[in-house]
Motif scaffolding. Structure first.
Motif, mmCIF file in Angstrom:
data_model
loop_
_atom_site.group_PDB
_atom_site.id
_atom_site.type_symbol
_atom_site.label_atom_id
_atom_site.label_comp_id
_atom_site.label_asym_id
_atom_site.label_seq_id
_atom_site.Cartn_x
_atom_site.Cartn_y
_atom_site.Cartn_z
ATOM 1 N N ILE A 42 0.774 -1.257 -0.003
ATOM 2 C CA ILE A 42 -0.035 -0.132 0.081
ATOM 3 C C ILE A 42 0.851 1.176 -0.064
ATOM 4 O O ILE A 42 0.480 2.303 -0.796
ATOM 5 N N ALA A 43 2.073 1.168 0.809
ATOM 6 C CA ALA A 43 2.826 2.237 0.835
ATOM 7 C C ALA A 43 3.615 2.785 -0.468
ATOM 8 O O ALA A 43 3.920 3.682 -0.934
ATOM 9 N N GLY A 44 3.764 1.438 -1.229
ATOM 10 C CA GLY A 44 4.532 1.756 -2.606
ATOM 11 C C GLY A 44 3.676 2.471 -3.578
ATOM 12 O O GLY A 44 3.919 3.057 -4.270
ATOM 13 N N VAL A 45 2.312 1.874 -3.396
ATOM 14 C CA VAL A 45 1.320 2.521 -4.509
ATOM 15 C C VAL A 45 1.222 3.854 -3.989
ATOM 16 O O VAL A 45 1.254 4.847 -4.834
ATOM 17 N N VAL A 46 1.041 4.058 -2.827
ATOM 18 C CA VAL A 46 0.912 5.788 -2.543
ATOM 19 C C VAL A 46 2.164 6.299 -2.910
ATOM 20 O O VAL A 46 2.128 7.495 -3.210
ATOM 21 N N GLY A 47 3.258 5.747 -2.849
ATOM 22 C CA GLY A 47 4.500 6.504 -3.163
ATOM 23 C C GLY A 47 4.773 6.771 -4.422
ATOM 24 O O GLY A 47 5.255 7.877 -4.875
ATOM 25 N N ILE A 48 4.125 5.980 -5.408
ATOM 26 C CA ILE A 48 4.110 6.335 -6.825
ATOM 27 C C ILE A 48 3.067 7.387 -7.098
ATOM 28 O O ILE A 48 3.671 8.270 -7.978
ATOM 29 N N ALA A 49 2.073 7.479 -6.489
ATOM 30 C CA ALA A 49 1.213 8.652 -6.471
ATOM 31 C C ALA A 49 1.693 9.747 -6.049
ATOM 32 O O ALA A 49 1.834 10.833 -6.701
ATOM 33 N N SER A 50 2.658 9.585 -4.901
ATOM 34 C CA SER A 50 3.367 10.853 -4.577
ATOM 35 C C SER A 50 4.598 11.416 -5.628
ATOM 36 O O SER A 50 4.627 12.464 -5.742
ATOM 37 N N ILE A 51 4.966 10.300 -6.361
ATOM 38 C CA ILE A 51 6.314 10.560 -7.273
ATOM 39 C C ILE A 51 5.462 11.399 -8.447
ATOM 40 O O ILE A 51 5.908 12.314 -8.982
ATOM 41 N N ILE A 52 4.194 10.943 -8.593
ATOM 42 C CA ILE A 52 3.745 11.512 -10.100
ATOM 43 C C ILE A 52 3.215 13.184 -9.428
ATOM 44 O O ILE A 52 3.329 14.098 -10.265
ATOM 45 N N ALA A 53 2.713 13.317 -8.444
ATOM 46 C CA ALA A 53 2.317 14.657 -7.778
ATOM 47 C C ALA A 53 3.650 15.620 -7.698
ATOM 48 O O ALA A 53 3.628 16.770 -8.234
ATOM 49 N N GLY A 54 4.787 14.790 -7.483
ATOM 50 C CA GLY A 54 6.083 15.574 -7.332
ATOM 51 C C GLY A 54 6.374 15.767 -8.785
ATOM 52 O O GLY A 54 7.169 16.852 -8.815
ATOM 53 N N PHE A 55 6.458 15.074 -9.702
ATOM 54 C CA PHE A 55 6.912 15.393 -11.062
ATOM 55 C C PHE A 55 5.960 16.816 -11.475
ATOM 56 O O PHE A 55 6.439 17.585 -12.344
ATOM 57 N N ASN A 56 4.633 16.414 -11.140
ATOM 58 C CA ASN A 56 3.666 17.949 -11.564
ATOM 59 C C ASN A 56 4.129 18.903 -10.904
ATOM 60 O O ASN A 56 4.025 19.924 -11.629
ATOM 61 N N HIS A 57 4.579 18.927 -9.601
ATOM 62 C CA HIS A 57 4.861 20.246 -9.019
ATOM 63 C C HIS A 57 6.257 20.522 -9.572
ATOM 64 O O HIS A 57 6.555 21.885 -9.564
ATOM 65 N N PHE A 58 7.274 19.675 -9.993
ATOM 66 C CA PHE A 58 8.532 20.128 -10.526
ATOM 67 C C PHE A 58 8.299 20.953 -11.779
ATOM 68 O O PHE A 58 8.762 21.780 -12.306
ATOM 69 N N ARG A 59 7.327 20.554 -12.740
ATOM 70 C CA ARG A 59 6.904 20.860 -13.898
ATOM 71 C C ARG A 59 6.353 22.145 -13.912
ATOM 72 O O ARG A 59 6.847 23.094 -14.556
ATOM 73 N N HIS A 60 5.471 22.462 -13.059
ATOM 74 C CA HIS A 60 4.696 23.632 -12.901
ATOM 75 C C HIS A 60 5.482 24.667 -11.989
ATOM 76 O O HIS A 60 5.601 25.940 -12.218
ATOM 77 N N TRP A 61 6.050 24.130 -10.931
ATOM 78 C CA TRP A 61 6.951 24.944 -9.798
ATOM 79 C C TRP A 61 6.241 26.090 -9.431
ATOM 80 O O TRP A 61 6.610 27.108 -9.413
ATOM 81 N N SER A 62 4.763 25.949 -8.961
ATOM 82 C CA SER A 62 4.082 27.103 -8.308
ATOM 83 C C SER A 62 3.671 26.817 -6.978
ATOM 84 O O SER A 62 3.577 25.428 -6.585
ATOM 85 N N MET A 63 3.254 27.719 -6.455
ATOM 86 C CA MET A 63 2.516 27.536 -5.049
ATOM 87 C C MET A 63 1.203 26.715 -5.074
ATOM 88 O O MET A 63 0.703 26.054 -4.208
#
Length: 130
Positions: A42-63
């Motif tokens: 379960i932690a692995g699957v949620v961690g993958i979702a966290s990575i996707i959200a992190g890449f999106n944040h890196f791409r937009h880099w906004s508050m």
């Protein structure tokens, strides 16, 4: 959970459980293995979702993208810490093979790495791209 893993599960007077009963059965390891593997997945699957959200944040880099990345990372980290607790319990109970020992080691290292990931997401909030 600790008491249930150490002393067994009580379902009521007059009912007998099979030997080595665990509500989450796993064919190897000890009584904590089923819980450990389940929460690690379960932690692995949620961690993958966290990575996707992190890449999106890196791409937009906004508050605007920071809260999604930070909250997904925090949820993944707490689930990883829960799985790490079961890994520690499994280490305490002994009787496990090399594959489980490796998975326990990776999960303990991952819990520290995810904390650094959360710090990096929050630390990068003050730096802006021009």
């Amino acid at each position: 959970m600790n008491t249930a893993i150490e002393h067994g599960f009580i379902i009521g007077p007059g009912f007998d459980l099979p030997a080595h009963f665990s509500p989450i059965y796993f064919p190897m390891g000890n009584a904590a293995t089923g819980f450990f593997v389940t929460f690690a997945m379960i932690a692995g699957v949620v961690g993958i979702a966290s990575i996707i959200a992190g890449f999106n944040h890196f791409r937009h880099w906004s508050m605007d993208s920071l809260p999604a990345a930070a909250s997904a990372a925090a949820i993944a980290w707490t689930l990883t810490l829960l799985a790490m607790g079961f890994a520690c319990k499994e280490i305490e109970l002994q009787n496990r093979n090399a594959c489980l020992r490796t998975m326990e080691a990776f999960l303990i290292i991952l819990s520290a790495t995810q904390l650094l990931y959360i710090a990096a997401i929050h630390g990068g909030a003050t730096i802006r791209r021009h």
